[in-house]
Structures are given as C-alpha cells and as structure tokens.
Design an enzyme around this catalytic site. Structure first.
Site, PDB file in Angstrom:
ATOM      1  NE  ARG A 163     -27.178 -23.631  41.303  1.00 12.29           N
ATOM      2  CZ  ARG A 163     -27.381 -23.653  42.629  1.00 12.29           C
ATOM      3  NH1 ARG A 163     -27.568 -24.777  43.255  1.00 12.29           N
ATOM      4  NH2 ARG A 163     -27.341 -22.537  43.308  1.00 12.29           N
TER       5      ARG A 163
ATOM      6  NE  ARG B 102     -26.077 -29.908  46.448  1.00  9.89           N
ATOM      7  CZ  ARG B 102     -26.583 -28.928  47.192  1.00  9.89           C
ATOM      8  NH1 ARG B 102     -26.356 -28.888  48.480  1.00  9.89           N
ATOM      9  NH2 ARG B 102     -27.336 -28.004  46.645  1.00  9.89           N
TER      10      ARG B 102
ATOM     11  NE  ARG C  77     -19.576 -29.405  47.376  1.00  8.42           N
ATOM     12  CZ  ARG C  77     -19.034 -29.179  48.573  1.00  8.42           C
ATOM     13  NH1 ARG C  77     -17.829 -29.614  48.853  1.00  8.42           N
ATOM     14  NH2 ARG C  77     -19.712 -28.506  49.490  1.00  8.42           N
TER      15      ARG C  77
ATOM     16  CG  ASP D  89     -22.131 -19.826  43.751  1.00  2.32           C
ATOM     17  OD1 ASP D  89     -22.978 -20.703  43.538  1.00  2.32           O
ATOM     18  OD2 ASP D  89     -22.322 -18.865  44.516  1.00  2.32           O
TER      19      ASP D  89
ATOM     20  CE1 TYR E  23     -27.944 -15.930  48.734  1.00  6.97           C
ATOM     21  CE2 TYR E  23     -28.090 -14.808  46.625  1.00  6.97           C
ATOM     22  CZ  TYR E  23     -28.474 -15.834  47.462  1.00  6.97           C
ATOM     23  OH  TYR E  23     -29.397 -16.765  47.045  1.00  6.97           O
TER      24      TYR E  23
HETATM   25  O1  CP3 Z   1     -24.497 -26.420  36.446  1.00  3.51           O
HETATM   26  C1  CP3 Z   1     -24.539 -25.329  37.073  1.00  3.51           C
HETATM   27  O2  CP3 Z   1     -25.458 -24.536  36.933  1.00  3.51           O
HETATM   28  C2  CP3 Z   1     -23.420 -25.071  38.015  1.00  3.51           C
HETATM   29  C3  CP3 Z   1     -22.968 -23.666  38.145  1.00  3.51           C
HETATM   30  C4  CP3 Z   1     -23.749 -22.821  39.153  1.00  3.51           C
HETATM   31  C5  CP3 Z   1     -23.738 -22.963  40.572  1.00  3.51           C
HETATM   32  N1  CP3 Z   1     -24.425 -21.915  41.107  1.00  3.51           N
HETATM   33  C6  CP3 Z   1     -23.069 -24.039  41.339  1.00  3.51           C
HETATM   34  C7  CP3 Z   1     -23.453 -24.298  42.754  1.00  3.51           C
HETATM   35  C8  CP3 Z   1     -24.532 -21.709  38.850  1.00  3.51           C
HETATM   36  C9  CP3 Z   1     -24.917 -21.164  37.488  1.00  3.51           C
HETATM   37  C10 CP3 Z   1     -24.936 -21.140  40.116  1.00  3.51           C
HETATM   38  C11 CP3 Z   1     -25.731 -19.894  40.201  1.00  3.51           C
HETATM   39  C12 CP3 Z   1     -26.167 -19.420  41.535  1.00  3.51           C
HETATM   40  N2  CP3 Z   1     -25.529 -19.515  42.744  1.00  3.51           N
HETATM   41  C13 CP3 Z   1     -27.344 -18.660  41.742  1.00  3.51           C
HETATM   42  C14 CP3 Z   1     -28.310 -18.219  40.639  1.00  3.51           C
HETATM   43  C15 CP3 Z   1     -29.250 -19.298  40.239  1.00  3.51           C
HETATM   44  C16 CP3 Z   1     -30.295 -19.599  41.273  1.00  3.51           C
HETATM   45  O3  CP3 Z   1     -30.230 -20.714  41.834  1.00  3.51           O
HETATM   46  O4  CP3 Z   1     -31.155 -18.745  41.530  1.00  3.51           O
HETATM   47  C17 CP3 Z   1     -27.426 -18.350  43.111  1.00  3.51           C
HETATM   48  C18 CP3 Z   1     -28.531 -17.568  43.807  1.00  3.51           C
HETATM   49  C19 CP3 Z   1     -26.256 -18.895  43.753  1.00  3.51           C
HETATM   50  C20 CP3 Z   1     -25.857 -18.777  45.182  1.00  3.51           C
HETATM   51  C21 CP3 Z   1     -25.722 -20.090  45.848  1.00  3.51           C
HETATM   52  N3  CP3 Z   1     -24.717 -21.006  45.587  1.00  3.51           N
HETATM   53  C22 CP3 Z   1     -26.570 -20.649  46.841  1.00  3.51           C
HETATM   54  C23 CP3 Z   1     -27.788 -19.976  47.431  1.00  3.51           C
HETATM   55  C24 CP3 Z   1     -26.050 -21.915  47.161  1.00  3.51           C
HETATM   56  C25 CP3 Z   1     -26.567 -22.860  48.231  1.00  3.51           C
HETATM   57  C26 CP3 Z   1     -27.762 -23.606  47.757  1.00  3.51           C
HETATM   58  C27 CP3 Z   1     -27.382 -24.910  47.144  1.00  3.51           C
HETATM   59  O5  CP3 Z   1     -27.914 -25.245  46.064  1.00  3.51           O
HETATM   60  O6  CP3 Z   1     -26.566 -25.612  47.756  1.00  3.51           O
HETATM   61  C28 CP3 Z   1     -24.907 -22.147  46.330  1.00  3.51           C
HETATM   62  C29 CP3 Z   1     -24.062 -23.343  46.289  1.00  3.51           C
HETATM   63  C30 CP3 Z   1     -23.878 -24.016  44.948  1.00  3.51           C
HETATM   64  N4  CP3 Z   1     -23.620 -23.383  43.762  1.00  3.51           N
HETATM   65  C31 CP3 Z   1     -23.878 -25.423  44.706  1.00  3.51           C
HETATM   66  C32 CP3 Z   1     -23.614 -25.606  43.329  1.00  3.51           C
HETATM   67  C33 CP3 Z   1     -23.449 -26.902  42.595  1.00  3.51           C
HETATM   68  C34 CP3 Z   1     -24.066 -26.519  45.765  1.00  3.51           C
HETATM   69  C35 CP3 Z   1     -22.811 -26.596  46.572  1.00  3.51           C
HETATM   70  C36 CP3 Z   1     -22.317 -27.997  46.827  1.00  3.51           C
HETATM   71  O7  CP3 Z   1     -22.051 -28.751  45.895  1.00  3.51           O
HETATM   72  O8  CP3 Z   1     -22.139 -28.284  48.000  1.00  3.51           O
END
Ligand code: CP3
Length: 346
Positions: free
Chosen positions: A28, A32, A41, A78, A154
């Site tokens: 990640r 944010r 964003r 994602d 999910y």
């Molecule tokens: O630099 C990076 O790693 C960005 C790429 C990336 C994202 N999600 C962007 C994202 C990657 C590799 C992921 C993987 C991901 N997504 C996982 C596996 C890794 C882990 O955390 O266990 C999982 C379970 C998800 C599912 C997911 N996506 C959730 C549960 C959420 C909400 C929680 C949160 O952090 O907000 C997301 C949203 C998400 N994916 C965001 C980002 C940058 C935040 C959304 C935003 O910017 O509003």
C-alpha cells in the site's frame, strides 16, 4: 544486449541471486497517507474510476517511487476488480470500505461473466503498459491479484469482516458448490495476471489476506490448492515471471504453502518470526516482509531498530524488505522517507 529484467534488484532477489543490498517496497505504498494521492483521488471522484483510469492510476503508482525510490512499483488497482469485472455489484463507501451484493448460493454463479472480464479490465492492462515505459530501468513493476479464497471471502460475505463466517460455512457445508466459485476465480485470475504480464509486469503477487481464518485442512483446500493451480498455469504460459504469494496469517503453514504452491517468494505478515522464517522458509524460497506498519506511524527508533532487526535476521538469504501489512493512512510521509534512506543504505 542489455538484459534489463535481471538487473532489477527485486528480480535478482526473487531468483535467489546475490544483491548489493536487499530490495524494498511497501505494501500500500500508494494511498491516502500521501497528499498528492488524495488530490488525484478527489479529482477521480470514486475509487473504481481511479482504478479504471490509466492516466490517474499510472500517476498514483509513480508517486511513491518519485519520493522514495523503492525497488518496485505495484500497479495501482484493487483485488476486488475481479468480482466487479465478473458482473458482481461493487461499491467503495467512505469510511466503510468495499460493499458487494453478496453471492449466497450456486444459482448466483451462473450470473457471473468470466468470458467478459477483459472488457472491464482493459484499462488496467493499459495502465501496466504505460507504467512499464514510465518507470526507471532499475524499478520492477509488480502486477497483482487477490487469491481465490480472499476474493471469495468478499464476494460471499459482501463486505469486510474479521471472521468471514459466511464463506467458511459455505465451504464446509457445500464443498462442491464452493469449489465452483473458486474454479471461476482461478480461471479469471490466470487470465487477468497473464494479461498484466503481457502488458509489462515483471513479477506478480497473489494476496491471500484472509488465509489466516482457515484451519489446517481448510487452508490446504482453499488457500494452497487454488494458488498452486494458478501458479501451474502461469508457469506454462509465462515460465520466467516470478510469483510472490502472501498467505497472511498462515504462520507455520507458510512452509507447506511454499513447498506445495511453488511460488518464488512468501510474504510474511507482522506476526511471523523472522528467525523461524530464516530457518524454515529461506532455504526453499525468498521471503518478503515484515515490519509492523504501525512503526511507520511511530517513527524514530521504534521504526529504525525493528527494521534493522529484520534486516539482520533475513538479509543473509533471499529477501525483499517490506511491511507485514499495508501502510495506514495516518502515516507521516517523513517517516517513510527516513526508513527508505536506511534501506537504500544512506
Ligand atoms: O500501493 C498499493 O498497494 C496500491 C494498490 C492496492 C490497493 N489495494 C489500493 C487500495 C493493492 C495492492 C490493494 C490490495 C487489496 N485490496 C487487498 C490485499 C492487501 C491487504 O490489505 O490485505 C485487499 C484485502 C483489498 C480490498 C480492499 N480495498 C479493502 C478492504 C479496502 C478498504 C480499506 C481501505 O484501506 O480503505 C480497499 C480500498 C483501497 N484499495 C484503497 C486503496 C488505496 C483505499 C481507497 C481510497 O483511496 O479511498
């Protein structure tokens, strides 16, 4: 002719070749905690539009590389784009995370559209293509997908959870039905990752974020077996591309995971013992991890000393420095700078 692929530190570590220092990147790393991410964003409006905009997704992937010079960029996307591309309703709600229209029985599987996923995912491949020309030669590009078990969690639960009782119960009560969902995800994931590699990804990672809710036998059935199926298929079509598996919460089962799936590297979560991983895992494959992401919020010695301990414990074998889980939004960017300087050897 110059072989750019093998000059990348990340690929050397994945291929168990010696490196001048361990490569590093942070789970990640785009997100944010960076003001420039929040700006893009906000322009994009919603998160899915950001993921499906090659211009904006390329920009936010590059942002942390410009600041910190990590050895790898990870595609901005994602793990839930696969359910979205399969036609399952998905939205990301502010403060709530992803919400999907849950799939609760095998009848609902016939509404999924595995034959059409590329129609929706095409912009992601375009992002990979743009990134592979935009990144510095020494920076590897990592493509990724969720592992079938975690994506199914999910899809069946419909939202995040600590327990994921709904998919676990389905898997126990109707193994064949649940297998049908996993089969769809294996197919789709192989197709998706193959296209990412064709577009220029140097390595791919499979995130099994919820492997830790499974008992021993269920872990073998739903984490290891589908991962092995994906690895076998990708090796046939793309034998040179390294694969990183991250069975979060897998603990000592990570050894069996490495031996049976054949991945090139195992991601370590924060709770994993570094000394145990050095003894039990590094003789088999590379490991990647596992600094507590909260140490980046704390900064200072709490962060630097834990990072040095990990480097000492794992730096002698094939190793990629990373966090044990994702960077959290309240992380001060200056702390990431300080840690990156240590890892670059400055
Ligand atoms: O630099 C990076 O790693 C960005 C790429 C990336 C994202 N999600 C962007 C994202 C990657 C590799 C992921 C993987 C991901 N997504 C996982 C596996 C890794 C882990 O955390 O266990 C999982 C379970 C998800 C599912 C997911 N996506 C959730 C549960 C959420 C909400 C929680 C949160 O952090 O907000 C997301 C949203 C998400 N994916 C965001 C980002 C940058 C935040 C959304 C935003 O910017 O509003």
């Amino acid at each position: 002719m110059k072989n750019v692929r093998t000059e990348k530190r990340l690929l050397k570590a994945l291929n168990k070749q010696s490196v001048d220092r361990p490569p590093f990147w942070f789970m990640r790393q785009a997100g944010r905690y960076l003001p420039e991410y929040r700006e893009v964003r906000a322009q994009a409006g919603n998160f899915l539009d950001l993921c499906y905009s090659p211009e904006k997704a390329t920009e936010v992937t590059l942002q942390p590389i410009r600041r910190y010079g990590m050895d790898a960029a990870i595609l901005f996307a994602d793990i839930l784009l696969i359910p979205d591309a399969l036609g399952q309703h998905l939205e990301y709600r502010e403060g709530e995370g992803p919400v999907l229209a849950p799939i609760t029985d095998t009848a609902a599987l016939s509404q999924l559209t595995p034959e059409k996923i590329h129609d929706r995912l095409d912009p992601v491949y375009e992002t990979v293509d743009r990134l592979s020309s935009a990144l510095p030669d020494e920076t590897a590009l990592i493509g990724f997908a969720g592992s079938p078990w975690t994506v199914a969690c999910y899809m069946v639960e419909g939202h995040g959870s600590k327990e994921f009782a709904a998919p676990r119960l389905w898997a126990l009560q109707d193994e064949a039905g649940f297998q049908a969902l996993i089969d769809i995800l294996v197919e789709s994931t192989v197709a998706y990752l193959s296209r990412q590699i064709d577009a220029g990804a140097d390595a791919v990672q499979l995130f099994d974020s919820w492997a830790g809710v499974l008992s021993d036998d269920q872990f073998a059935r739903w984490s290891i077996a589908p991962t092995k199926a994906i690895v076998d298929r990708l090796r046939e079509s793309h034998p040179e591309t390294p694969i990183i598996g991250f069975p979060r919460g897998g603990g000592s089962k990570s050894r069996e995971y490495l031996l049976e799936t054949g991945v090139n590297a195992c991601g370590l979560d924060t709770a994993m013992s570094a000394s145990w991983s050095a003894e039990a895992l590094q003789p088999i494959a590379a490991v990647q991890g596992n600094l507590d992401p909260l140490t980046l919020v704390a900064g200072g010695d709490a962060m630097l000393n834990q990072a040095r301990d990990i480097l000492n414990a794992l730096g002698g074998g094939p190793f990629i420095f990373n966090l044990g889980h994702g960077i959290v939004p309240q992380t001060p960017p200056e702390h990431v700078d300080e840690l990156s300087a240590l890892l670059r050897g400055e």
